[in-house]
Design an enzyme around this catalytic site. Structure first.
Site, PDB file in Angstrom:
ATOM      1  N   GLU A 105      27.177  26.390  38.605  1.00  0.00           N
ATOM      2  CA  GLU A 105      27.403  26.005  37.071  1.00  0.00           C
ATOM      3  C   GLU A 105      28.614  25.175  37.013  1.00  0.00           C
ATOM      4  OE1 GLU A 105      30.024  29.402  37.512  1.00  0.00           O
ATOM      5  OE2 GLU A 105      28.078  29.054  38.224  1.00  0.00           O
ATOM      6  N   GLY A 148      31.942  37.987  38.490  1.00  0.00           N
ATOM      7  CA  GLY A 148      33.036  38.992  37.716  1.00  0.00           C
ATOM      8  C   GLY A 148      34.307  39.078  38.868  1.00  0.00           C
ATOM      9  N   GLY A 164      37.132  36.817  46.432  1.00  0.00           N
ATOM     10  CA  GLY A 164      37.910  37.311  47.363  1.00  0.00           C
ATOM     11  C   GLY A 164      37.207  38.455  48.448  1.00  0.00           C
ATOM     12  N   PHE A 165      36.208  38.610  47.957  1.00  0.00           N
ATOM     13  CA  PHE A 165      35.183  39.705  48.730  1.00  0.00           C
ATOM     14  C   PHE A 165      33.986  39.022  49.296  1.00  0.00           C
ATOM     15  CE2 PHE A 165      37.890  42.207  46.112  1.00  0.00           C
ATOM     16  CZ  PHE A 165      37.988  43.476  46.788  1.00  0.00           C
ATOM     17  N   GLY A 186      37.186  41.724  40.777  1.00  0.00           N
ATOM     18  CA  GLY A 186      37.625  43.043  41.378  1.00  0.00           C
ATOM     19  C   GLY A 186      36.831  43.267  42.708  1.00  0.00           C
ATOM     20  N   GLN A 245      27.140  39.755  45.712  1.00  0.00           N
ATOM     21  CA  GLN A 245      27.751  40.929  46.665  1.00  0.00           C
ATOM     22  C   GLN A 245      26.707  42.453  46.010  1.00  0.00           C
ATOM     23  OE1 GLN A 245      31.726  40.559  45.516  1.00  0.00           O
ATOM     24  NE2 GLN A 245      31.990  38.461  46.173  1.00  0.00           N
ATOM     25  N   SER A 250      36.392  36.148  36.460  1.00  0.00           N
ATOM     26  CA  SER A 250      36.486  36.527  37.788  1.00  0.00           C
ATOM     27  C   SER A 250      37.865  36.586  38.347  1.00  0.00           C
ATOM     28  CB  SER A 250      35.710  35.601  38.699  1.00  0.00           C
ATOM     29  OG  SER A 250      34.227  35.481  38.515  1.00  0.00           O
ATOM     30  N   HIS A 294      29.465  28.978  43.061  1.00  0.00           N
ATOM     31  CA  HIS A 294      29.171  28.847  41.413  1.00  0.00           C
ATOM     32  C   HIS A 294      28.382  27.415  41.291  1.00  0.00           C
ATOM     33  CE1 HIS A 294      31.460  32.138  39.745  1.00  0.00           C
ATOM     34  NE2 HIS A 294      32.007  31.817  40.610  1.00  0.00           N
ATOM     35  N   CYS A 308      27.833  35.181  42.786  1.00  0.00           N
ATOM     36  CA  CYS A 308      29.415  35.613  43.108  1.00  0.00           C
ATOM     37  C   CYS A 308      29.318  37.386  43.371  1.00  0.00           C
ATOM     38  CB  CYS A 308      30.412  35.224  42.130  1.00  0.00           C
ATOM     39  SG  CYS A 308      31.831  35.057  42.997  1.00  0.00           S
ATOM     40  N   LEU A 309      29.789  37.985  42.435  1.00  0.00           N
ATOM     41  CA  LEU A 309      30.015  39.482  42.234  1.00  0.00           C
ATOM     42  C   LEU A 309      28.354  39.937  42.255  1.00  0.00           C
ATOM     43  CD1 LEU A 309      31.669  41.983  42.408  1.00  0.00           C
ATOM     44  CD2 LEU A 309      31.722  41.926  39.760  1.00  0.00           C
TER      45      LEU A 309
END
Length: 366
Positions: free
Chosen positions: A345, A229, A301-302, A231, A261, A51, A343, A257-258
């Site tokens: 984990e 992940g 960051g998103f 970006g 989103q 990430s 997270h 996380c990603l």
């Protein structure tokens, strides 16, 4: 004792601000978005977390490298950060179970690092001015050349990075005789996520980021997982479509996380780039369903748009970040689908969030 002279190095931010420090001995330049992590431990897990791909990491903890590195504490097949900024870099380490020094580990991966930086001033500056692109230079390249090169580095907003860290070919993890089968879409998956699923009697097949729903469904899984992940999630059209098809087929789905989103985008809820993001191991989260608090590990960051989520009749918020009120978790009311922004984990201290994997297993049983 051997005394050595270390070369001067600089961190140049895209707004022209310069922070001075020393090179740890690896010469070169490296570019990325500068961000900071407030964790007191776990630097190797941070450095190898997919990430963080494309980001220059500022460590707020004073000492980095003092307990060396261990082969058991990696989250991927190598270092994923673009570079490191720290205050005190420890060339010596004192942990009995370490397999080597951080210096040698960085040299092996050619990771550029600048130390002896006033990281308190740097983090304060980032908090006031937001995350931005930067370059670490340890080889004496003139500042004007660095500025010209830095101007051509793309912003994180709109940047698709999952393809840079995802597996190229599908692979298996766990015991093939396990009770449950899970298809995981690798957008930058952390190894410890796979460990947590495997120890809960899951056999996982991990697929490349651009795999189709048909690819994932061919494993005949009991449920699906969308990983963390790097970006911006918005360019991940293939992953968003996969999430839509999983939901259309009413299959169990869990995202972290990603992946969280992506599930939001699959439901027509937009995401946005945060001013600084959340990166640390002690972020407070409120579980809206149970009323309990959780101490969580976060790296993003998103974020998912809270107003749009609250206006969506098919969705509900399950977790809220207590520092700023951002969405930390959500679920669908009529589907077997939930996700979190943090997270579960990664548990350096309390294991407050590990129940989320158990919740996923319960959903698979249904």
């Amino acid at each position: 004792m051997k005394y050595t002279t270390r070369k001067s190095a600089i961190l140049l931010l895209s707004d022209g601000t310069i922070f001075h420090g020393k090179s740890i001995g690896i010469s070169g330049t490296t570019f990325g978005e500068v961000c900071f992590n407030t964790g007191m431990t776990g630097y190797q897990e941070i450095f190898t977390d997919p990430s963080y791909f494309g980001q220059i990491m500022v460590a707020t903890n004073t000492h980095i490298g003092n307990y060396g590195v261990s082969d058991e504490e990696v989250e991927s097949n190598g270092i994923k950060i673009a570079g490191l900024v720290c205050k005190n870099f420890s060339f010596n380490y004192s942990r009995e179970g370490a397999s080597g020094s951080l210096e040698d580990y960085f040299a092996k991966h050619n990771l550029i690092c600048i130390s002896d930086v006033d990281t308190r001033a740097l983090v304060s500056y980032i908090r006031e001015n937001g995350a931005m692109n930067a370059v670490i230079c340890t080889d004496g390249t003139p500042v004007e050349e660095l500025k010209a090169a830095l101007a051509s580095v793309p912003d994180m907003k709109g940047l698709e990075l999952a393809s840079k860290v995802s597996t190229k070919e599908p692979y298996f993890y766990g015991d093939e005789n396990a009770t449950y089968k899970v298809s995981a879409l690798d957008l930058g998956i952390k190894t410890n996520i796979l460990r947590n699923l495997a120890k809960r009697d899951c056999y996982i097949k991990v697929f490349p980021y651009d795999s189709s729903y048909a690819d994932l469904a061919s494993f005949n899984p009991d449920g699906f997982f969308l990983s963390n992940g790097p970006g911006d999630p918005e360019p991940l059209e293939s992953a968003i479509n996969v999430a839509k098809e999983i939901l259309a087929n009413d299959k169990p789905l869990f995202g972290i996380c990603l992946g969280h989103q992506v599930i939001g985008l699959a439901n027509g809820i937009s995401t946005y780039k945060m001013f600084n993001g959340h990166r640390g191991i002690n972020h407070p989260v409120s579980n809206v369903i149970t009323g309990k608090g959780e101490i969580t590990s976060q790296n993003h960051g998103f974020a998912v748009n809270r107003e749009e989520l609250e206006a969506n009749p098919e969705m509900e918020i399950t977790h809220v970040h207590l520092n700023d009120g951002t969405v930390a978790g959500m679920r669908m009311k009529a589907k077997n689908c939930f996700s979190v922004q943090y997270h579960p984990e990664a548990s350096p201290g309390p294991h407050d969030s590990s129940y989320l994997f158990d919740q996923f297993i319960e959903n698979l049983k249904k």
